[in-house]
Design a protein around this motif. Sequence first.
Motif, PDB file in Angstrom:
ATOM      1  N   ASN A   1      12.569  65.696  33.125  1.00 30.75           N
ATOM      2  CA  ASN A   1      12.196  64.354  33.549  1.00 30.75           C
ATOM      3  C   ASN A   1      12.844  63.342  32.621  1.00 30.75           C
ATOM      4  OD1 ASN A   1       9.786  66.168  34.524  1.00 30.75           O
ATOM      5  ND2 ASN A   1       9.667  64.285  35.719  1.00 30.75           N
ATOM      6  N   THR A   2      12.881  62.104  33.052  1.00 31.92           N
ATOM      7  CA  THR A   2      13.474  61.068  32.201  1.00 31.92           C
ATOM      8  C   THR A   2      12.629  60.877  30.950  1.00 31.92           C
ATOM      9  OG1 THR A   2      12.256  59.224  33.183  1.00 31.92           O
ATOM     10  CG2 THR A   2      14.337  59.878  34.242  1.00 31.92           C
ATOM     11  N   GLU A   3      13.232  60.268  29.953  1.00 26.84           N
ATOM     12  CA  GLU A   3      12.474  60.001  28.735  1.00 26.84           C
ATOM     13  C   GLU A   3      11.343  59.013  29.013  1.00 26.84           C
ATOM     14  OE1 GLU A   3      12.877  59.110  23.989  1.00 26.84           O
ATOM     15  OE2 GLU A   3      14.702  59.031  25.200  1.00 26.84           O
ATOM     16  N   TYR A   4      11.602  58.013  29.833  1.00 22.74           N
ATOM     17  CA  TYR A   4      10.541  57.068  30.189  1.00 22.74           C
ATOM     18  C   TYR A   4       9.366  57.799  30.832  1.00 22.74           C
ATOM     19  CZ  TYR A   4       8.025  53.401  32.698  1.00 22.74           C
ATOM     20  OH  TYR A   4       7.038  52.585  33.186  1.00 22.74           O
ATOM     21  N   ASP A   5       9.651  58.660  31.798  1.00 21.15           N
ATOM     22  CA  ASP A   5       8.585  59.379  32.485  1.00 21.15           C
ATOM     23  C   ASP A   5       7.826  60.313  31.538  1.00 21.15           C
ATOM     24  OD1 ASP A   5       9.091  58.138  34.880  1.00 21.15           O
ATOM     25  OD2 ASP A   5      10.317  59.773  35.688  1.00 21.15           O
ATOM     26  N   THR A   6       8.523  60.870  30.577  1.00 19.97           N
ATOM     27  CA  THR A   6       7.871  61.773  29.627  1.00 19.97           C
ATOM     28  C   THR A   6       6.867  61.020  28.763  1.00 19.97           C
ATOM     29  OG1 THR A   6       9.834  63.204  29.583  1.00 19.97           O
ATOM     30  CG2 THR A   6       8.264  63.430  27.770  1.00 19.97           C
ATOM     31  N   TRP A   7       7.268  59.862  28.254  1.00 25.36           N
ATOM     32  CA  TRP A   7       6.336  59.067  27.449  1.00 25.36           C
ATOM     33  C   TRP A   7       5.197  58.529  28.317  1.00 25.36           C
ATOM     34  CZ3 TRP A   7       6.319  59.505  22.398  1.00 25.36           C
ATOM     35  CH2 TRP A   7       7.493  59.832  21.733  1.00 25.36           C
ATOM     36  N   LYS A   8       5.486  58.183  29.552  1.00 23.30           N
ATOM     37  CA  LYS A   8       4.416  57.731  30.434  1.00 23.30           C
ATOM     38  C   LYS A   8       3.437  58.874  30.742  1.00 23.30           C
ATOM     39  CE  LYS A   8       3.309  54.623  32.340  1.00 23.30           C
ATOM     40  NZ  LYS A   8       3.468  53.560  33.303  1.00 23.30           N
TER      41      LYS A   8
END
Length: 651
Positions: A181-188
């Motif tokens: 998954n994208t880094e943004y999605d991972t942190w979210k």
Amino acid sequence: MKKQFLIYIVFLCFGIFSCQDLNLEPKGILGEPELFGNENGVKKYFAAIYNGLPIEDFIYFATESGNYSGFRPDPDGYWQSGKNSQGNMSGEFFNTWVLPDNDGFAYWPYDRVRDVNMFIQNFPNYKGNYADEVYNSLLGEAHFLRAFYYFGMAKRYGGVPIVRDVQDPLAGAEVLEVPRNTEYDTWKFIYEDLTFAIANMGTKVDEIGRANKYVAAALLSRSMLYAGSIAKYSQYLGFQGEAATAAGFAGIDASKADEFFQYCVDAGKVVEEGPFALYTKAYPDKAKNFADLFLDKSSTENIFVKPYDITSPGGLRLRHNYDALMCPAPDMSSFVGAESYPPLDFMELYEMPDIVNDDDGTPVRFDNRSDIKNGMEPRALGTMYFDGDVLRGATFNIQRGIYKKFDVSASAADFGSGLAPINSGGNRITGTRTTLVEMDDNVEYSVTGRHGNFENEGGENNGWGSAFVRKYVNPAQATSDVQVYRSAQSWIVFRLGEIYLNSAEALYELGSRDEAFNYIEKIRERAGAATVRPILDVSTTNIGTINQANYPYSLERSLQYIRDERARELYGENHWWWDLRRWRTADQVLNQFRHRLLSCYWVYDENKYIYLEEYNRINRAWTASKQCYYEPIPWGEIGKNNKLLPQNPLY
């Protein structure tokens, strides 16, 4: 097909308990109903998951290979973890051991994620066994645990596969090969898990080593500050042409930074609702108070700790070696002696007396070596031991050498170079622990003191400067007991001081400068600093404090001050390396970072002491490359799942 997760508990078996009927259920095996169907069973199930959390503490082995080796050193042979600590790896301590760039042990804890997912998926089957409050709290705890493992991966790799369900190992590749998954999605995803945990977990704080609502909020505070910084500053890395960056796996759009900074601030407010307060038990002695903060298990500041216990069964796993590897032998340690030392680069971040006269550049003269402590910030004295301090009945005696005379400016000593005229011709005398020198008065004098910086000796038990680490050192332990695997101080995973600093930085990044400095003021007042609330300075700089690094971006000087305050308050707590990484400054700060050390000399013809700024005499330098910001997705995992490609930048 439904599968039960089995955990095996070892019992001492006597002959009378031997199985005689092969049709009986095997004893000592707990299945899902026994584990998930009651609170004690859940606690047993969670115990192993807690044990594997990515907590970088006393036994963290920064470079050991193997998926979990960094967090769980072999208790039978890894006493050297202190030498390979994160503080040593990143240059926060001066030492002679490891170099930075990455942890390097291919951390990929999806087996632990599976354990948590198994609970989240099947626990609802047992909801009728619990009161609603207890059920919700246990389910929230599971989401906290999963978020912690994902945090350990996200800060290393950026975007990783988000796996919410228990996978059938017999399923086909189209199911088992989960893409990144994208880094943004991972942190979210981390945010969503922790938000669920906060909403559902209880507020009970009396069970040491176990999470609650406030612990989840503390992890949210830390992780969202990381995410916000990564979003804001990754644009300056020059990775835009990398395939992983273009796909969103390594980097977050800068427009998302404020979203994460606000999450950090909101999480901090939740923590502040709890029963926590900055530690002040040892007032009015603010130096002792700061040192005691890390030893007092009843501290009001502790939010979450990882406990150790010297009396516990199970071999050496709940013991560590911190005292044996931070204190000089034989006076204060009965093992190999100190391995890590505070360099001047960090010491001078604190308020401390001048060592050079402003008017003529000559060294300040001191009547005693211990006078260096006069006017020093109490927090620095609580973080480090200096000459004259007492530990385990012995007094620190720290000297670099002797000058017969010193009648020039401090700069003439040229950072300790042997080529400087003032240091040649027998005018400067250095030696070993036992070296005595006869001076003009026909009296023999010790050159170095018992804990000084010794020539012709290696990294073990060599003073390397004018201070030793005090933070976390246990003065109540007898010197004879300071041996390998004989320390049991708890590691403080989250404390209120860090949360205040997280909130301050996030608020400043959001433009709330005054509110940010409200938190800084609280920290500095407790520290005993002379300047409690610095004047706001919105002029910009791109020069960092440590190593005068050239940042790839400009920032307001007051924001740099907040970053420096983190280094002061959190020194030696394994935050600095990750701070440099999330600020995207590691490759500049650790660009041939050659530690400076504070060296004390006795000036014979004046009977005075001077302190000089010197380079470390072994010319040791730390260097981190841009590879440090993202570790490579483990190649062994890519071999099993090529959907993890493209690989992270620069690999």
